[in-house]
Design a protein around this motif. Sequence first.
Motif, PDB file in Angstrom:
ATOM      1  N   PRO A  17       1.029  -1.286  -0.101  1.00 37.62           N
ATOM      2  CA  PRO A  17      -0.203   0.078  -0.029  1.00 37.62           C
ATOM      3  C   PRO A  17       0.792   1.490   0.088  1.00 37.62           C
ATOM      4  O   PRO A  17       0.299   2.457  -0.425  1.00 37.62           O
ATOM      5  CB  PRO A  17      -0.828  -0.108   1.180  1.00 37.62           C
ATOM      6  N   ALA A  18       2.188   1.336   0.345  1.00 31.84           N
ATOM      7  CA  ALA A  18       3.099   2.393   0.397  1.00 31.84           C
ATOM      8  C   ALA A  18       3.568   2.741  -0.845  1.00 31.84           C
ATOM      9  O   ALA A  18       3.873   3.950  -1.109  1.00 31.84           O
ATOM     10  CB  ALA A  18       4.287   1.951   1.138  1.00 31.84           C
ATOM     11  N   CYS A  19       3.331   1.768  -1.867  1.00 31.42           N
ATOM     12  CA  CYS A  19       3.816   2.331  -3.447  1.00 31.42           C
ATOM     13  C   CYS A  19       2.800   3.094  -3.892  1.00 31.42           C
ATOM     14  O   CYS A  19       1.756   2.724  -4.415  1.00 31.42           O
ATOM     15  CB  CYS A  19       4.182   0.822  -4.206  1.00 31.42           C
ATOM     16  N   PRO A  20       3.161   4.120  -4.470  1.00 32.44           N
ATOM     17  CA  PRO A  20       2.065   5.235  -5.204  1.00 32.44           C
ATOM     18  C   PRO A  20       2.009   4.693  -6.551  1.00 32.44           C
ATOM     19  O   PRO A  20       0.872   5.251  -7.232  1.00 32.44           O
ATOM     20  CB  PRO A  20       2.820   6.495  -5.002  1.00 32.44           C
ATOM     21  N   ASN A  21       2.752   3.867  -7.383  1.00 31.64           N
ATOM     22  CA  ASN A  21       2.466   3.234  -8.721  1.00 31.64           C
ATOM     23  C   ASN A  21       1.974   2.066  -8.726  1.00 31.64           C
ATOM     24  O   ASN A  21       1.554   1.455  -9.797  1.00 31.64           O
ATOM     25  CB  ASN A  21       3.957   3.268  -9.406  1.00 31.64           C
ATOM     26  N   GLY A  22       1.737   1.449  -7.627  1.00 24.54           N
ATOM     27  CA  GLY A  22       1.040  -0.175  -7.703  1.00 24.54           C
ATOM     28  C   GLY A  22       2.181  -1.104  -8.068  1.00 24.54           C
ATOM     29  O   GLY A  22       1.591  -1.971  -8.891  1.00 24.54           O
ATOM     30  N   ALA A  23       3.316  -0.821  -7.995  1.00 24.89           N
ATOM     31  CA  ALA A  23       4.321  -1.578  -8.563  1.00 24.89           C
ATOM     32  C   ALA A  23       4.530  -2.885  -7.956  1.00 24.89           C
ATOM     33  O   ALA A  23       5.215  -3.855  -8.302  1.00 24.89           O
ATOM     34  CB  ALA A  23       5.539  -0.905  -8.785  1.00 24.89           C
ATOM     35  N   ILE A  24       3.912  -3.025  -6.305  1.00 21.86           N
ATOM     36  CA  ILE A  24       4.384  -4.059  -5.750  1.00 21.86           C
ATOM     37  C   ILE A  24       2.929  -4.885  -5.524  1.00 21.86           C
ATOM     38  O   ILE A  24       1.768  -4.487  -5.204  1.00 21.86           O
ATOM     39  CB  ILE A  24       4.672  -3.387  -4.173  1.00 21.86           C
ATOM     40  N   ALA A  25       3.204  -6.518  -5.589  1.00 21.37           N
ATOM     41  CA  ALA A  25       2.055  -7.379  -5.425  1.00 21.37           C
ATOM     42  C   ALA A  25       2.688  -8.541  -4.884  1.00 21.37           C
ATOM     43  O   ALA A  25       4.050  -8.779  -5.082  1.00 21.37           O
ATOM     44  CB  ALA A  25       1.410  -7.511  -6.994  1.00 21.37           C
ATOM     45  N   GLN A  26       1.758  -9.110  -4.426  1.00 25.17           N
ATOM     46  CA  GLN A  26       2.315 -10.506  -3.698  1.00 25.17           C
ATOM     47  C   GLN A  26       2.551 -11.583  -4.858  1.00 25.17           C
ATOM     48  O   GLN A  26       1.655 -11.847  -6.015  1.00 25.17           O
ATOM     49  CB  GLN A  26       0.854 -11.403  -3.030  1.00 25.17           C
ATOM     50  N   GLY A  27       3.710 -11.986  -4.833  1.00 22.52           N
ATOM     51  CA  GLY A  27       4.262 -13.309  -5.926  1.00 22.52           C
ATOM     52  C   GLY A  27       3.774 -14.448  -5.210  1.00 22.52           C
ATOM     53  O   GLY A  27       3.022 -14.562  -4.265  1.00 22.52           O
ATOM     54  N   GLU A  28       4.675 -15.548  -5.899  1.00 22.09           N
ATOM     55  CA  GLU A  28       4.346 -16.960  -5.277  1.00 22.09           C
ATOM     56  C   GLU A  28       4.726 -17.162  -4.036  1.00 22.09           C
ATOM     57  O   GLU A  28       3.947 -17.664  -3.359  1.00 22.09           O
ATOM     58  CB  GLU A  28       5.191 -18.060  -6.370  1.00 22.09           C
ATOM     59  N   SER A  29       5.886 -16.356  -3.604  1.00 24.24           N
ATOM     60  CA  SER A  29       6.446 -16.716  -2.035  1.00 24.24           C
ATOM     61  C   SER A  29       6.602 -15.369  -1.473  1.00 24.24           C
ATOM     62  O   SER A  29       6.370 -15.487   0.027  1.00 24.24           O
ATOM     63  CB  SER A  29       7.481 -17.745  -2.084  1.00 24.24           C
ATOM     64  N   ILE A  30       6.894 -14.447  -1.972  1.00 27.09           N
ATOM     65  CA  ILE A  30       7.135 -13.298  -1.320  1.00 27.09           C
ATOM     66  C   ILE A  30       6.452 -12.226  -2.087  1.00 27.09           C
ATOM     67  O   ILE A  30       6.278 -12.327  -3.364  1.00 27.09           O
ATOM     68  CB  ILE A  30       8.751 -13.043  -1.180  1.00 27.09           C
ATOM     69  N   TYR A  31       6.549 -10.820  -1.805  1.00 29.39           N
ATOM     70  CA  TYR A  31       6.285  -9.609  -2.660  1.00 29.39           C
ATOM     71  C   TYR A  31       7.219  -9.611  -3.733  1.00 29.39           C
ATOM     72  O   TYR A  31       8.394  -9.719  -3.537  1.00 29.39           O
ATOM     73  CB  TYR A  31       6.045  -8.278  -1.467  1.00 29.39           C
TER      74      TYR A  31
END
Length: 83
Positions: A17-31
């Motif tokens: 939620p801190a990323c203003p660009n929406g570049a971070i998402a949950q991957g298979e095992s980690i973000y």
Amino acid sequence: MALLITDECINCDVCEPACPNGAIAQGESIYEIEPGLCTECVGHHDKPQCIKVCPVECIIPHPHHAEDRDTLYRKFLLLSGEG
């Protein structure tokens, strides 16, 4: 340079939620950080917010996506619809 989340990630969910660009998402095992969307917060903040909030300091410059500040700013302009 885009950023990279290392295997030390504990999946605490504070970076997404801190990323203003929406570049971070949950991957298979980690973000994970999508390099095409990561501007290291250039255009939004003085420092990358994901690094600022990460409790385990597992976010580093991505070794395969080197970008200078001008390139990151141009990417910000394109992503924000200003460029």
